[in-house]
Design a protein around this motif. Structure first.
Motif, PDB file in Angstrom:
ATOM      1  N   LYS A  39       8.608   0.676  -0.798  1.00 32.91           N
ATOM      2  CA  LYS A  39       8.154  -0.027   0.618  1.00 32.91           C
ATOM      3  C   LYS A  39       9.503   0.140   1.408  1.00 32.91           C
ATOM      4  O   LYS A  39       9.430   0.420   2.645  1.00 32.91           O
ATOM      5  N   GLU A  94      -4.818  -1.148  -2.706  1.00 37.82           N
ATOM      6  CA  GLU A  94      -3.892  -2.220  -2.272  1.00 37.82           C
ATOM      7  C   GLU A  94      -2.372  -1.419  -2.342  1.00 37.82           C
ATOM      8  O   GLU A  94      -1.750  -1.995  -1.318  1.00 37.82           O
ATOM      9  N   ASP A  95      -2.107  -0.609  -3.108  1.00 38.10           N
ATOM     10  CA  ASP A  95      -0.776   0.089  -2.826  1.00 38.10           C
ATOM     11  C   ASP A  95      -0.544   0.879  -1.707  1.00 38.10           C
ATOM     12  O   ASP A  95       0.297   0.683  -0.921  1.00 38.10           O
ATOM     13  N   ARG A 118      -2.486   0.551   1.279  1.00 39.66           N
ATOM     14  CA  ARG A 118      -2.479  -0.655   2.370  1.00 39.66           C
ATOM     15  C   ARG A 118      -0.946  -1.045   2.384  1.00 39.66           C
ATOM     16  O   ARG A 118      -0.469  -1.027   3.536  1.00 39.66           O
ATOM     17  N   ALA A 119      -0.450  -1.338   1.645  1.00 40.85           N
ATOM     18  CA  ALA A 119       0.901  -1.955   1.477  1.00 40.85           C
ATOM     19  C   ALA A 119       2.204  -0.887   2.030  1.00 40.85           C
ATOM     20  O   ALA A 119       3.078  -1.249   2.717  1.00 40.85           O
ATOM     21  N   ASP A 120       1.800   0.372   1.478  1.00 43.50           N
ATOM     22  CA  ASP A 120       2.618   1.393   1.911  1.00 43.50           C
ATOM     23  C   ASP A 120       2.529   1.884   3.417  1.00 43.50           C
ATOM     24  O   ASP A 120       3.360   1.779   4.294  1.00 43.50           O
ATOM     25  N   GLU A 124       1.441  -0.388   5.688  1.00 44.07           N
ATOM     26  CA  GLU A 124       2.091  -1.272   6.413  1.00 44.07           C
ATOM     27  C   GLU A 124       3.730  -1.437   6.532  1.00 44.07           C
ATOM     28  O   GLU A 124       4.298  -1.651   7.698  1.00 44.07           O
ATOM     29  N   TYR A 127      11.921  -4.905   3.414  1.00 43.69           N
ATOM     30  CA  TYR A 127      11.283  -4.519   2.073  1.00 43.69           C
ATOM     31  C   TYR A 127      12.251  -4.146   1.062  1.00 43.69           C
ATOM     32  O   TYR A 127      12.096  -3.720   0.047  1.00 43.69           O
TER      33      TYR A 127
END
Length: 128
Positions: free
Chosen positions: A57, A98-99, A101-103, A105, A119
């Motif tokens: 991230k 989920e991964d 989405r986090a990337d 973000e 991060y």
């Protein structure tokens, strides 16, 4: 290669339809996009070199941050590259939504000018 072809076609379309001032702005946009693409590549290369667990991230945010600081062309290149990479990665890697989405973000945080160190994992060498 595909990105450079897209940039070339984009610059051609913009330049043909622009006046002199528009041509200058279009040229600046293309330069920013090329330099922003290089920023994204450098962050990716550093991420691969560091090979540090949990730093993904940070490098996403850093690449987008550096590219977006170039100007509108850099921000555009960062968005195109980030979206393409996440689209490809989500269908190939199997890491899940989920991964992704986090990337995304972290990508957006960097493009908006947020500090990538948000991060940064503890222990990541200062070199990065």
């Amino acid at each position: 290669m595909r990105l450079s072809v897209c940039l070339l076609l984009l610059s051609l379309v913009v330049c043909v339809s622009a006046d002199r001032f528009g041509v200058r702005r279009a040229g600046q946009f293309v330069r920013d996009a090329v330099r922003g693409s290089w920023d994204m590549y450098r962050a990716y290369r550093d991420m691969r070199e560091a090979n540090y667990k949990g730093a993904d991230k940070y490098f996403h945010a850093r690449g987008n941050y550096d590219a977006a600081r170039r100007g509108p062309g850099g921000a555009w290149a960062a968005k195109v590259i980030s979206d393409a990479r996440e689209g490809w990665q989500s269908s190939v890697s199997g890491r899940g939504a989920e991964d992704t989405r986090a990337d995304q973000e972290a990508n957006e945080w960097g493009r908006r000018g947020g500090d990538p160190n948000r991060y940064r994992p503890k222990g990541l060498p200062r070199k990065y």
